[in-house]
Scaffold this motif. Structure first.
Motif, mmCIF file in Angstrom:
data_model
loop_
_atom_site.group_PDB
_atom_site.id
_atom_site.type_symbol
_atom_site.label_atom_id
_atom_site.label_comp_id
_atom_site.label_asym_id
_atom_site.label_seq_id
_atom_site.Cartn_x
_atom_site.Cartn_y
_atom_site.Cartn_z
ATOM 1 N N ASP A 110 94.784 64.452 12.967
ATOM 2 C CA ASP A 110 93.836 65.279 13.723
ATOM 3 C C ASP A 110 92.938 66.078 12.786
ATOM 4 O OD1 ASP A 110 95.000 64.310 16.012
ATOM 5 O OD2 ASP A 110 96.196 66.105 16.411
ATOM 6 N N CYS A 112 92.167 65.406 9.614
ATOM 7 C CA CYS A 112 91.249 64.525 8.885
ATOM 8 C C CYS A 112 90.108 64.050 9.784
ATOM 9 C CB CYS A 112 92.011 63.335 8.314
ATOM 10 S SG CYS A 112 93.149 63.762 6.970
ATOM 11 N N ASN A 113 90.429 63.693 11.020
ATOM 12 C CA ASN A 113 89.394 63.240 11.948
ATOM 13 C C ASN A 113 88.368 64.342 12.228
ATOM 14 O OD1 ASN A 113 90.563 60.702 12.182
ATOM 15 N ND2 ASN A 113 91.778 61.267 13.974
ATOM 16 N N LYS A 114 88.846 65.555 12.410
ATOM 17 C CA LYS A 114 87.937 66.677 12.641
ATOM 18 C C LYS A 114 87.065 66.928 11.415
ATOM 19 C CE LYS A 114 87.836 71.546 13.986
ATOM 20 N NZ LYS A 114 88.650 72.733 14.384
ATOM 21 N N SER A 115 87.659 66.807 10.230
ATOM 22 C CA SER A 115 86.913 67.034 8.986
ATOM 23 C C SER A 115 85.841 65.963 8.786
ATOM 24 C CB SER A 115 87.873 67.044 7.790
ATOM 25 O OG SER A 115 88.815 68.093 7.909
ATOM 26 N N TYR A 116 86.177 64.704 9.103
ATOM 27 C CA TYR A 116 85.193 63.630 8.962
ATOM 28 C C TYR A 116 84.036 63.808 9.936
ATOM 29 C CZ TYR A 116 88.089 60.878 5.760
ATOM 30 O OH TYR A 116 88.790 60.438 4.667
ATOM 31 N N ARG A 117 84.329 64.300 11.130
ATOM 32 C CA ARG A 117 83.248 64.543 12.080
ATOM 33 C C ARG A 117 82.301 65.625 11.564
ATOM 34 N NH1 ARG A 117 87.508 64.028 15.884
ATOM 35 N NH2 ARG A 117 87.657 66.294 16.072
ATOM 36 N N THR A 118 82.883 66.684 10.987
ATOM 37 C CA THR A 118 82.047 67.746 10.421
ATOM 38 C C THR A 118 81.259 67.240 9.223
ATOM 39 O OG1 THR A 118 83.701 69.390 11.107
ATOM 40 C CG2 THR A 118 82.074 70.090 9.488
ATOM 41 N N GLY A 120 80.213 64.222 8.768
ATOM 42 C CA GLY A 120 79.116 63.427 9.314
ATOM 43 C C GLY A 120 77.955 64.301 9.757
ATOM 44 N N LEU A 121 78.288 65.440 10.365
ATOM 45 C CA LEU A 121 77.250 66.375 10.782
ATOM 46 C C LEU A 121 76.472 66.901 9.581
ATOM 47 C CD1 LEU A 121 75.976 68.152 13.056
ATOM 48 C CD2 LEU A 121 77.761 69.832 12.554
ATOM 49 N N ARG A 124 74.036 64.349 8.157
ATOM 50 C CA ARG A 124 72.818 64.164 8.954
ATOM 51 C C ARG A 124 71.839 65.323 8.791
ATOM 52 N NH1 ARG A 124 76.834 62.458 12.585
ATOM 53 N NH2 ARG A 124 76.772 64.453 13.706
ATOM 54 N N ILE A 142 84.561 72.635 5.911
ATOM 55 C CA ILE A 142 85.521 71.531 5.945
ATOM 56 C C ILE A 142 86.844 71.895 5.282
ATOM 57 C CG2 ILE A 142 85.958 69.157 5.198
ATOM 58 C CD1 ILE A 142 83.010 68.591 5.472
#
Length: 293
Positions: A110, A112-118, A120-121, A124, A142
């Motif tokens: 959970d 790691c997934n949250k960190s990867y989403r951030t 990605g933000l 961009r 992060i």
């Protein structure tokens, strides 16, 4: 709140208030049906207390979880306002995902997934920003996610440690815009950014937390911390007896795991603390500099 007891059952009930974001946890050691009935009384008391003070617990958002090494649990149907409560394999409490076998894999996934989403933000929106801006974004947005409550869940398994380190490595490549995968390139990037391994930072944080507990700056179950009756020349003044365990869940939990690192701290560190105006800050500074490693 995490409770662990070997050879018996512990049930956790999470009651989510409609009026507040805080979670309420009710727990009890279960050895018999009578203990189940006592826990049910506790649940009823919480429900009545909430109504008395103008609050309500929503039963569909309240769940049970059993922490036990036994394959079979004592069957009992718990209810809140006549609504049966569902048993779950994992519950997220205060931002930490707790599983019924106390394995931290789901929580780390959970995180790691949250960190990867951030990340990605950030990619961009900060693609054209200077390196120092991107670095501060990683450190501020992060890395705190990767380290939140890590003293409790610091993993011993290599594959879980690598999952966390991979997040930092990917973020470091974004910060430096260096996507060359030559041998040694990743080490050079981390050295350039002065980003120490997350495993090392978790170890430092555990040591500082246990230091606060030993010197009464944090509330820890110090009954587990027992000093040796006879000191040897290899022991410092705050040396504790190593805590053994039959399961990895206990052996690598916060206190048993950190005691081993704590005992490696040299006596000079504690001697320096005695004359320091702020002893905990002095300890933290020495640990984070790695002066004795």
């Amino acid at each position: 709140m995490i409770a662990v007891t070997l050879g018996c059952y512990i049930y956790l009930i999470m009651l989510v208030s409609i009026l507040f974001a805080d979670d309420c946890v009710c727990y009890r050691t279960i050895n018999s049906k009578e203990d189940c009935k006592e826990l049910q009384k506790d649940i009823d008391t919480l429900g009545n207390w909430a109504e008395e003070w103008g609050m309500r617990f929503k039963p569909v958002k309240c769940n049970m979880m059993s922490l036990s090494r036994k394959k079979e649990r004592i069957e009992y149907t718990y209810t809140l306002k006549d609504t049966p409560l569902e048993f779950l394999d994992s519950i997220k409490y205060l931002g930490v995902t707790i599983t019924n076998n106390l394995h931290w894999g789901k929580h780390i996934d959970d995180v790691c997934n949250k960190s990867y989403r951030t990340l990605g933000l950030l990619k961009r929106n900060l693609k054209g920003c200077p390196q120092d801006v991107k670095l501060q974004a990683y450190i501020g947005l992060i890395r705190p996610v990767l380290e939140y409550a890590s003293s409790a869940w610091d993993p011993s398994q290599d594959y879980l440690q690598k999952k966390l380190e991979n997040v930092q490595k990917r973020a470091a490549r974004f910060v430096t815009s260096n996507y060359q995968y030559d041998p040694g390139s990743m080490t050079a990037i981390l050295d350039e950014l002065k980003l120490e391994p997350l495993k090392q930072r978790r170890r430092e944080n555990r040591l500082v937390l246990i230091c606060k507990g030993v010197f009464n700056q944090a509330k820890l179950p110090k009954t587990r911390l027992q000093k040796a009756e006879k000191q040897t020349r290899h022991m410092h003044s705050e040396h504790f007896i190593q805590i053994g365990g039959n399961t990895d869940a206990f052996k690598f939990s916060f206190i048993p795991n950190t005691v081993n690192d704590w005992n490696e701290v040299p006596q000079e560190v504690f001697t320096r603390m005695q004359s320091a105006e702020y002893p905990i800050r002095t300890f933290a500074a020495v640990v984070k500099r790695g002066a004795y490693c």
